[in-house]
Design a protein around this motif. Sequence first.
Motif, PDB file in Angstrom:
ATOM      1  N   ARG A  79      10.147  -3.004  -2.279  1.00 14.46           N
ATOM      2  CA  ARG A  79       9.721  -2.129  -2.867  1.00 14.46           C
ATOM      3  C   ARG A  79       8.936  -1.104  -2.075  1.00 14.46           C
ATOM      4  NH1 ARG A  79       8.588  -1.613  -8.383  1.00 14.46           N
ATOM      5  NH2 ARG A  79       8.986  -3.705  -8.661  1.00 14.46           N
ATOM      6  N   ILE A  80       8.663   0.123  -2.395  1.00  7.70           N
ATOM      7  CA  ILE A  80       7.832   1.051  -1.691  1.00  7.70           C
ATOM      8  C   ILE A  80       6.360   0.919  -2.255  1.00  7.70           C
ATOM      9  CG2 ILE A  80       7.457   3.517  -0.863  1.00  7.70           C
ATOM     10  CD1 ILE A  80      10.389   3.534  -1.090  1.00  7.70           C
ATOM     11  N   THR A  81       5.265   0.606  -1.535  1.00  8.56           N
ATOM     12  CA  THR A  81       4.191   0.744  -2.223  1.00  8.56           C
ATOM     13  C   THR A  81       3.165   1.673  -1.901  1.00  8.56           C
ATOM     14  OG1 THR A  81       3.380  -0.654  -0.236  1.00  8.56           O
ATOM     15  CG2 THR A  81       4.150  -2.048  -2.064  1.00  8.56           C
ATOM     16  N   TRP A  82       3.512   2.425  -0.692  1.00 12.05           N
ATOM     17  CA  TRP A  82       2.841   3.556  -0.708  1.00 12.05           C
ATOM     18  C   TRP A  82       3.704   4.631   0.159  1.00 12.05           C
ATOM     19  CZ3 TRP A  82       0.736   5.124   4.525  1.00 12.05           C
ATOM     20  CH2 TRP A  82      -0.225   6.191   4.200  1.00 12.05           C
ATOM     21  N   LEU A  83       3.593   5.938  -0.082  1.00  9.93           N
ATOM     22  CA  LEU A  83       4.404   6.884   0.662  1.00  9.93           C
ATOM     23  C   LEU A  83       3.750   8.246   0.596  1.00  9.93           C
ATOM     24  CD1 LEU A  83       8.298   7.385   0.569  1.00  9.93           C
ATOM     25  CD2 LEU A  83       6.849   9.160  -0.191  1.00  9.93           C
ATOM     26  N   THR A  84       3.839   8.962   1.791  1.00 15.54           N
ATOM     27  CA  THR A  84       3.593  10.318   1.856  1.00 15.54           C
ATOM     28  C   THR A  84       4.498  10.856   2.755  1.00 15.54           C
ATOM     29  OG1 THR A  84       2.209   9.708   3.864  1.00 15.54           O
ATOM     30  CG2 THR A  84       0.994   9.630   2.039  1.00 15.54           C
ATOM     31  N   SER A  85       4.857  12.138   2.399  1.00 19.06           N
ATOM     32  CA  SER A  85       5.971  12.992   2.903  1.00 19.06           C
ATOM     33  C   SER A  85       5.293  13.845   4.312  1.00 19.06           C
ATOM     34  CB  SER A  85       6.543  14.063   1.969  1.00 19.06           C
ATOM     35  OG  SER A  85       7.121  13.381   1.207  1.00 19.06           O
ATOM     36  N   ARG A  86       5.967  14.171   5.105  1.00 12.49           N
ATOM     37  CA  ARG A  86       5.595  14.884   6.308  1.00 12.49           C
ATOM     38  C   ARG A  86       5.033  16.217   6.003  1.00 12.49           C
ATOM     39  NH1 ARG A  86      10.667  16.987   9.878  1.00 12.49           N
ATOM     40  NH2 ARG A  86      11.824  18.058   8.119  1.00 12.49           N
ATOM     41  N   GLY A  87       4.043  16.609   6.347  1.00 10.20           N
ATOM     42  CA  GLY A  87       3.497  17.965   6.017  1.00 10.20           C
ATOM     43  C   GLY A  87       3.074  18.942   6.989  1.00 10.20           C
ATOM     44  N   ALA A  88       2.267  20.008   6.789  1.00  9.54           N
ATOM     45  CA  ALA A  88       2.156  20.787   7.917  1.00  9.54           C
ATOM     46  C   ALA A  88       1.031  20.400   8.913  1.00  9.54           C
ATOM     47  CB  ALA A  88       1.315  22.022   7.245  1.00  9.54           C
ATOM     48  N   PHE A  89       0.941  21.178   9.957  1.00  9.82           N
ATOM     49  CA  PHE A  89       0.158  20.659  11.006  1.00  9.82           C
ATOM     50  C   PHE A  89       0.333  19.310  11.860  1.00  9.82           C
ATOM     51  CE2 PHE A  89      -2.443  23.359   8.160  1.00  9.82           C
ATOM     52  CZ  PHE A  89      -2.645  24.359   8.626  1.00  9.82           C
ATOM     53  N   GLY A  90       1.793  19.021  11.880  1.00 13.75           N
ATOM     54  CA  GLY A  90       2.246  17.949  12.470  1.00 13.75           C
ATOM     55  C   GLY A  90       2.034  16.692  11.750  1.00 13.75           C
ATOM     56  N   LYS A  91       1.812  16.894  10.397  1.00  9.49           N
ATOM     57  CA  LYS A  91       1.431  15.567   9.591  1.00  9.49           C
ATOM     58  C   LYS A  91       2.717  14.687   9.438  1.00  9.49           C
ATOM     59  CE  LYS A  91      -0.130  13.951   5.094  1.00  9.49           C
ATOM     60  NZ  LYS A  91      -0.479  14.322   3.542  1.00  9.49           N
ATOM     61  N   SER A  92       2.672  13.429   9.780  1.00  9.16           N
ATOM     62  CA  SER A  92       3.986  12.627   9.748  1.00  9.16           C
ATOM     63  C   SER A  92       4.049  11.896   8.464  1.00  9.16           C
ATOM     64  CB  SER A  92       3.988  11.680  10.682  1.00  9.16           C
ATOM     65  OG  SER A  92       3.820  12.324  12.079  1.00  9.16           O
ATOM     66  N   GLY A  93       5.147  11.807   7.858  1.00  8.24           N
ATOM     67  CA  GLY A  93       5.628  10.799   6.896  1.00  8.24           C
ATOM     68  C   GLY A  93       5.354   9.433   6.951  1.00  8.24           C
ATOM     69  N   LYS A  94       4.644   8.759   6.145  1.00 10.68           N
ATOM     70  CA  LYS A  94       4.446   7.487   6.277  1.00 10.68           C
ATOM     71  C   LYS A  94       4.619   6.543   4.984  1.00 10.68           C
ATOM     72  CE  LYS A  94       0.134   8.331   8.953  1.00 10.68           C
ATOM     73  NZ  LYS A  94       0.090   9.797   8.988  1.00 10.68           N
ATOM     74  N   MET A  95       4.911   5.432   5.237  1.00 10.59           N
ATOM     75  CA  MET A  95       5.253   4.664   4.045  1.00 10.59           C
ATOM     76  C   MET A  95       4.925   3.026   4.398  1.00 10.59           C
ATOM     77  SD  MET A  95       9.201   4.465   3.520  1.00 10.59           S
ATOM     78  CE  MET A  95      10.239   4.671   5.277  1.00 10.59           C
ATOM     79  N   ASP A  96       4.731   2.452   3.433  1.00  5.68           N
ATOM     80  CA  ASP A  96       4.315   0.864   3.366  1.00  5.68           C
ATOM     81  C   ASP A  96       5.567   0.296   2.273  1.00  5.68           C
ATOM     82  OD1 ASP A  96       2.247   0.932   4.811  1.00  5.68           O
ATOM     83  OD2 ASP A  96       0.632   0.325   3.366  1.00  5.68           O
ATOM     84  N   ILE A  97       6.211  -0.858   2.858  1.00  4.17           N
ATOM     85  CA  ILE A  97       7.196  -1.512   2.098  1.00  4.17           C
ATOM     86  C   ILE A  97       6.569  -2.906   1.975  1.00  4.17           C
ATOM     87  CG2 ILE A  97       8.798   0.208   2.799  1.00  4.17           C
ATOM     88  CD1 ILE A  97       9.983  -1.990   4.506  1.00  4.17           C
ATOM     89  N   GLU A  98       7.332  -3.484   0.954  1.00  5.18           N
ATOM     90  CA  GLU A  98       6.757  -5.117   0.654  1.00  5.18           C
ATOM     91  C   GLU A  98       8.341  -5.576   0.244  1.00  5.18           C
ATOM     92  OE1 GLU A  98       4.238  -7.992  -2.230  1.00  5.18           O
ATOM     93  OE2 GLU A  98       3.670  -5.840  -1.811  1.00  5.18           O
ATOM     94  N   LEU A  99       8.644  -6.655   0.783  1.00  3.56           N
ATOM     95  CA  LEU A  99       9.778  -7.766   0.465  1.00  3.56           C
ATOM     96  C   LEU A  99       9.256  -8.565  -0.558  1.00  3.56           C
ATOM     97  CD1 LEU A  99      10.765  -8.353   4.278  1.00  3.56           C
ATOM     98  CD2 LEU A  99      11.271  -6.212   2.943  1.00  3.56           C
ATOM     99  N   GLU A 100      10.131  -8.379  -1.477  1.00  3.07           N
ATOM    100  CA  GLU A 100       9.663  -9.084  -2.676  1.00  3.07           C
ATOM    101  C   GLU A 100      10.449 -10.647  -3.137  1.00  3.07           C
ATOM    102  OE1 GLU A 100       9.788  -6.074  -5.841  1.00  3.07           O
ATOM    103  OE2 GLU A 100       7.466  -5.813  -5.541  1.00  3.07           O
ATOM    104  N   TYR A 101      11.604 -10.488  -3.241  1.00  3.89           N
ATOM    105  CA  TYR A 101      12.174 -11.533  -3.609  1.00  3.89           C
ATOM    106  C   TYR A 101      13.880 -11.716  -3.230  1.00  3.89           C
ATOM    107  CZ  TYR A 101      13.709  -8.416  -7.620  1.00  3.89           C
ATOM    108  OH  TYR A 101      14.417  -7.495  -8.323  1.00  3.89           O
ATOM    109  N   LEU A 102      14.297 -12.673  -3.459  1.00  3.12           N
ATOM    110  CA  LEU A 102      15.880 -12.773  -3.179  1.00  3.12           C
ATOM    111  C   LEU A 102      16.571 -13.394  -4.407  1.00  3.12           C
ATOM    112  CD1 LEU A 102      15.899 -15.273   0.076  1.00  3.12           C
ATOM    113  CD2 LEU A 102      16.069 -12.477  -0.025  1.00  3.12           C
ATOM    114  N   GLU A 103      17.830 -12.991  -4.679  1.00  2.00           N
ATOM    115  CA  GLU A 103      18.397 -13.189  -6.075  1.00  2.00           C
ATOM    116  C   GLU A 103      19.700 -14.235  -5.459  1.00  2.00           C
ATOM    117  OE1 GLU A 103      19.992  -9.780  -7.870  1.00  2.00           O
ATOM    118  OE2 GLU A 103      18.090  -8.916  -8.521  1.00  2.00           O
TER     119      GLU A 103
END
Length: 220
Positions: free
Chosen positions: A76-100
């Motif tokens: 699951r994506i727990t946090w996400l920001t897209s890239r923006g102006a002035f060289g701002k980079s996109g960032k995200m946190d992911i969490e591995l949750e379960y197996l089926e």
Amino acid sequence: MAQVNQSAVPVQALRAPPQPKTVLPAGTEIPLKMTQDVTTKGRGWEEGDQFNLAVAAPVMLGDFVVIPAGTKGVGRITWLTSRGAFGKSGKMDIELEYLELSGRRINIDGTYRQEGDGATLATVGGVIVAGLFAGFITGKSGTIPQGRELTATLESDLPVALPEGANLAPVPVQATSVAPVEASDEAELVTEAAESVSTEVAEIDDSNAAVEEPVEPNPE
């Protein structure tokens, strides 16, 4: 009136539920790989979205496969920001949750952060990273590509039912006895060895004698 002896009343024992004798222990590492791209680019992904993974290699307990390769995993994506102006980079946190697996969910642990201006996928909370994490960047958007390897850990002990008659204990090595050598056989072996040495010495002496044979002077 006679008093009833309370200590003579038997205690009714209750049968306890059987406990699994074999488990895959918590903390076991599980190799996973992404089965789709997850990126901060555009508006395709948002916080809270789930993505799919698959077990990259079978997870073994002794000689037995407990979690087969290809078993579906979910993150699951727990946090996400897209890239923006002035060289701002996109960032995200992911969490591995379960197996089926076999109709049940097996909880796993694994938290990672991807930043668009970095060359690696970082871990959060000391979770181990598998594989090489170069080439994660598309421009300055954070991207975790399909096929990328990650490592999760098993959250709690997983009961395992081994095949009937199977045992994880190592098979003891059977010692084999060596037949004793009879005295007569031992003497015969010593005699043969001595004769062999004598023959070799005689051959060496004959060879030396041939080399040391004097050469007659040429009458001319």
